[in-house]
Write a protein that holds these residues in place. Structure first.
Motif, PDB file in Angstrom:
ATOM      1  N   PHE A   1     -39.500 -15.200 -30.927  1.00 37.76           N
ATOM      2  CA  PHE A   1     -39.514 -13.963 -31.689  1.00 37.76           C
ATOM      3  C   PHE A   1     -38.090 -13.673 -32.076  1.00 37.76           C
ATOM      4  CE2 PHE A   1     -38.630 -12.598 -27.414  1.00 37.76           C
ATOM      5  CZ  PHE A   1     -37.693 -11.591 -27.566  1.00 37.76           C
ATOM      6  N   LYS A   2     -37.896 -12.799 -33.032  1.00 40.00           N
ATOM      7  CA  LYS A   2     -36.549 -12.504 -33.506  1.00 40.00           C
ATOM      8  C   LYS A   2     -36.299 -11.010 -33.372  1.00 40.00           C
ATOM      9  CE  LYS A   2     -33.333 -13.778 -37.057  1.00 40.00           C
ATOM     10  NZ  LYS A   2     -33.116 -14.442 -38.303  1.00 40.00           N
ATOM     11  N   PRO A   3     -35.734 -10.563 -32.227  1.00 38.19           N
ATOM     12  CA  PRO A   3     -35.557  -9.142 -32.008  1.00 38.19           C
ATOM     13  C   PRO A   3     -34.566  -8.499 -32.975  1.00 38.19           C
ATOM     14  CG  PRO A   3     -34.652 -10.417 -30.194  1.00 38.19           C
ATOM     15  CD  PRO A   3     -35.325 -11.368 -31.118  1.00 38.19           C
ATOM     16  N   SER A   4     -33.578  -9.253 -33.412  1.00 32.18           N
ATOM     17  CA  SER A   4     -32.645  -8.744 -34.413  1.00 32.18           C
ATOM     18  C   SER A   4     -31.945  -9.926 -35.056  1.00 32.18           C
ATOM     19  CB  SER A   4     -31.629  -7.795 -33.778  1.00 32.18           C
ATOM     20  OG  SER A   4     -30.703  -8.524 -33.012  1.00 32.18           O
ATOM     21  N   ASP A   5     -31.179  -9.658 -36.110  1.00 32.81           N
ATOM     22  CA  ASP A   5     -30.512 -10.743 -36.825  1.00 32.81           C
ATOM     23  C   ASP A   5     -29.406 -11.392 -36.026  1.00 32.81           C
ATOM     24  OD1 ASP A   5     -32.156 -10.444 -38.965  1.00 32.81           O
ATOM     25  OD2 ASP A   5     -30.787  -9.121 -40.055  1.00 32.81           O
ATOM     26  N   ASP A   6     -28.805 -10.693 -35.057  1.00 37.94           N
ATOM     27  CA  ASP A   6     -27.653 -11.237 -34.348  1.00 37.94           C
ATOM     28  C   ASP A   6     -28.000 -11.822 -32.982  1.00 37.94           C
ATOM     29  OD1 ASP A   6     -28.246  -8.781 -33.267  1.00 37.94           O
ATOM     30  OD2 ASP A   6     -26.157  -8.218 -32.937  1.00 37.94           O
ATOM     31  N   ILE A   7     -29.273 -11.921 -32.645  1.00 38.55           N
ATOM     32  CA  ILE A   7     -29.676 -12.510 -31.370  1.00 38.55           C
ATOM     33  C   ILE A   7     -30.601 -13.679 -31.650  1.00 38.55           C
ATOM     34  CG2 ILE A   7     -30.937 -12.151 -29.231  1.00 38.55           C
ATOM     35  CD1 ILE A   7     -30.049  -9.270 -29.260  1.00 38.55           C
ATOM     36  N   LYS A   8     -30.312 -14.815 -31.015  1.00 36.93           N
ATOM     37  CA  LYS A   8     -31.153 -16.005 -31.173  1.00 36.93           C
ATOM     38  C   LYS A   8     -31.941 -16.224 -29.892  1.00 36.93           C
ATOM     39  CE  LYS A   8     -27.319 -18.117 -33.114  1.00 36.93           C
ATOM     40  NZ  LYS A   8     -26.397 -19.167 -32.931  1.00 36.93           N
ATOM     41  N   VAL A   9     -33.186 -16.611 -30.023  1.00 37.89           N
ATOM     42  CA  VAL A   9     -34.032 -16.953 -28.887  1.00 37.89           C
ATOM     43  C   VAL A   9     -34.502 -18.377 -29.107  1.00 37.89           C
ATOM     44  CG1 VAL A   9     -36.093 -16.380 -27.594  1.00 37.89           C
ATOM     45  CG2 VAL A   9     -34.766 -14.563 -28.681  1.00 37.89           C
ATOM     46  N   GLU A  10     -34.321 -19.233 -28.110  1.00 33.38           N
ATOM     47  CA  GLU A  10     -34.670 -20.631 -28.272  1.00 33.38           C
ATOM     48  C   GLU A  10     -35.822 -21.005 -27.351  1.00 33.38           C
ATOM     49  OE1 GLU A  10     -31.426 -23.347 -27.991  1.00 33.38           O
ATOM     50  OE2 GLU A  10     -30.097 -22.015 -29.064  1.00 33.38           O
ATOM     51  N   THR A  11     -36.664 -21.885 -27.827  1.00 35.76           N
ATOM     52  CA  THR A  11     -37.677 -22.480 -26.978  1.00 35.76           C
ATOM     53  C   THR A  11     -37.218 -23.899 -26.666  1.00 35.76           C
ATOM     54  OG1 THR A  11     -38.909 -23.289 -28.866  1.00 35.76           O
ATOM     55  CG2 THR A  11     -39.525 -21.122 -28.021  1.00 35.76           C
ATOM     56  N   GLY A  12     -37.654 -24.420 -25.536  1.00 31.94           N
ATOM     57  CA  GLY A  12     -37.251 -25.777 -25.169  1.00 31.94           C
ATOM     58  C   GLY A  12     -35.779 -25.843 -24.807  1.00 31.94           C
ATOM     59  N   ASP A  13     -35.228 -24.719 -24.359  1.00 29.42           N
ATOM     60  CA  ASP A  13     -33.811 -24.639 -24.030  1.00 29.42           C
ATOM     61  C   ASP A  13     -33.545 -25.338 -22.703  1.00 29.42           C
ATOM     62  OD1 ASP A  13     -31.597 -21.828 -23.334  1.00 29.42           O
ATOM     63  OD2 ASP A  13     -31.149 -23.891 -23.846  1.00 29.42           O
ATOM     64  N   ASP A  14     -32.592 -26.238 -22.700  1.00 20.10           N
ATOM     65  CA  ASP A  14     -32.262 -27.004 -21.498  1.00 20.10           C
ATOM     66  C   ASP A  14     -31.786 -26.093 -20.369  1.00 20.10           C
ATOM     67  OD1 ASP A  14     -29.815 -29.308 -20.376  1.00 20.10           O
ATOM     68  OD2 ASP A  14     -31.965 -29.488 -20.099  1.00 20.10           O
ATOM     69  N   ARG A  15     -30.971 -25.090 -20.703  1.00 21.09           N
ATOM     70  CA  ARG A  15     -30.484 -24.171 -19.663  1.00 21.09           C
ATOM     71  C   ARG A  15     -31.636 -23.397 -19.032  1.00 21.09           C
ATOM     72  NH1 ARG A  15     -25.301 -21.258 -22.335  1.00 21.09           N
ATOM     73  NH2 ARG A  15     -26.360 -21.766 -24.260  1.00 21.09           N
TER      74      ARG A  15
ATOM     75  N   MET B   1     -36.675 -16.979 -19.895  1.00 18.62           N
ATOM     76  CA  MET B   1     -36.363 -16.897 -21.327  1.00 18.62           C
ATOM     77  C   MET B   1     -34.938 -16.377 -21.462  1.00 18.62           C
ATOM     78  SD  MET B   1     -38.423 -14.896 -24.209  1.00 18.62           S
ATOM     79  CE  MET B   1     -37.672 -14.480 -25.736  1.00 18.62           C
ATOM     80  N   LEU B   2     -34.144 -17.057 -22.308  1.00 14.87           N
ATOM     81  CA  LEU B   2     -32.755 -16.671 -22.544  1.00 14.87           C
ATOM     82  C   LEU B   2     -32.597 -16.218 -23.991  1.00 14.87           C
ATOM     83  CD1 LEU B   2     -31.048 -19.793 -20.921  1.00 14.87           C
ATOM     84  CD2 LEU B   2     -31.601 -17.636 -19.816  1.00 14.87           C
ATOM     85  N   THR B   3     -31.775 -15.203 -24.200  1.00 13.55           N
ATOM     86  CA  THR B   3     -31.419 -14.808 -25.564  1.00 13.55           C
ATOM     87  C   THR B   3     -29.933 -15.063 -25.746  1.00 13.55           C
ATOM     88  OG1 THR B   3     -31.029 -12.501 -24.933  1.00 13.55           O
ATOM     89  CG2 THR B   3     -33.221 -13.061 -25.761  1.00 13.55           C
ATOM     90  N   TYR B   4     -29.558 -15.451 -26.979  1.00 15.66           N
ATOM     91  CA  TYR B   4     -28.188 -15.825 -27.289  1.00 15.66           C
ATOM     92  C   TYR B   4     -27.642 -14.941 -28.393  1.00 15.66           C
ATOM     93  CZ  TYR B   4     -29.450 -20.077 -24.820  1.00 15.66           C
ATOM     94  OH  TYR B   4     -29.876 -20.962 -23.873  1.00 15.66           O
ATOM     95  N   GLY B   5     -26.335 -14.663 -28.326  1.00 14.42           N
ATOM     96  CA  GLY B   5     -25.652 -13.933 -29.385  1.00 14.42           C
ATOM     97  C   GLY B   5     -25.078 -14.882 -30.409  1.00 14.42           C
ATOM     98  N   ASP B   6     -24.253 -14.342 -31.289  1.00  8.33           N
ATOM     99  CA  ASP B   6     -23.666 -15.142 -32.369  1.00  8.33           C
ATOM    100  C   ASP B   6     -22.844 -16.318 -31.868  1.00  8.33           C
ATOM    101  OD1 ASP B   6     -24.766 -13.732 -34.433  1.00  8.33           O
ATOM    102  OD2 ASP B   6     -23.082 -12.339 -34.590  1.00  8.33           O
ATOM    103  N   ASN B   7     -22.130 -16.141 -30.757  1.00  4.64           N
ATOM    104  CA  ASN B   7     -21.253 -17.203 -30.264  1.00  4.64           C
ATOM    105  C   ASN B   7     -21.959 -18.131 -29.280  1.00  4.64           C
ATOM    106  OD1 ASN B   7     -21.513 -15.456 -28.164  1.00  4.64           O
ATOM    107  ND2 ASN B   7     -19.351 -15.206 -27.763  1.00  4.64           N
ATOM    108  N   ASP B   8     -23.303 -18.123 -29.286  1.00  7.26           N
ATOM    109  CA  ASP B   8     -24.128 -18.966 -28.415  1.00  7.26           C
ATOM    110  C   ASP B   8     -23.956 -18.681 -26.931  1.00  7.26           C
ATOM    111  OD1 ASP B   8     -24.002 -21.835 -30.573  1.00  7.26           O
ATOM    112  OD2 ASP B   8     -25.471 -20.236 -30.460  1.00  7.26           O
ATOM    113  N   ALA B   9     -23.379 -17.517 -26.593  1.00  7.44           N
ATOM    114  CA  ALA B   9     -23.295 -17.106 -25.197  1.00  7.44           C
ATOM    115  C   ALA B   9     -24.600 -16.413 -24.825  1.00  7.44           C
ATOM    116  CB  ALA B   9     -22.116 -16.155 -24.992  1.00  7.44           C
ATOM    117  N   VAL B  10     -25.043 -16.605 -23.583  1.00 11.62           N
ATOM    118  CA  VAL B  10     -26.266 -15.960 -23.123  1.00 11.62           C
ATOM    119  C   VAL B  10     -26.011 -14.456 -23.044  1.00 11.62           C
ATOM    120  CG1 VAL B  10     -27.902 -15.747 -21.211  1.00 11.62           C
ATOM    121  CG2 VAL B  10     -26.992 -17.979 -21.834  1.00 11.62           C
TER     122      VAL B  10
END
Length: 134
Positions: free
Chosen positions: A51-65, A85-94
């Protein structure tokens, strides 16, 4: 084959006559490296998002971490089966973590999960939410 070598040598000789050719080559290599880096670090495709909660947060499936964290947490005493489930910001930090675990009804287990997630992913404990699995 000798004619090919002679053409190659004459081409190299012409290139050597260009002033500052080394600088030009270094700049070209740097530009290519930056373009490759930008192409690789594009991030998540929208088709891969849960799902996409906002434009600046990325959510990945199949994430190794997330997979590794799930494995570690479920091996901890009292946690049982779990999903992460992990969500990521623009700089790919959790930026956020949600854990659903069988043992989350026990407050000690919940605190140990929060402590492990915070330590492993270097996120503030307030960014970690733990819920009981049905």
């Amino acid at each position: 084959m000798s004619a090919g070598m002679s053409k190659f040598k004459s081409w190299v000789a012409k290139i050597k006559t260009i002033k500052h050719i080394e600088v030009i080559i270094v700049i070209a290599v740097c530009i290519i490296a930056v373009l490759i880096y930008l192409g690789i670090s594009k991030g998540v495709k929208s088709s891969d998002a849960v799902f996409k909660p906002s434009d600046d947060i990325k959510v990945e499936t199949g994430d190794d971490r997330a997979d590794r964290l799930t494995e570690i947490l479920s091996s901890m005493s009292g946690v049982g089966k779990c999903k992460v489930m992990l969500t990521y910001g623009d700089n790919d930090a959790v930026e956020g973590v949600v854990v659903v675990a069988e043992g989350a009804d026990n407050m000690q287990t919940k605190l140990r999960i929060i402590d492990a997630v915070s330590a492993l992913l270097k996120v503030d404990s307030g960014c970690v939410k733990i819920y009981k699995m049905q």
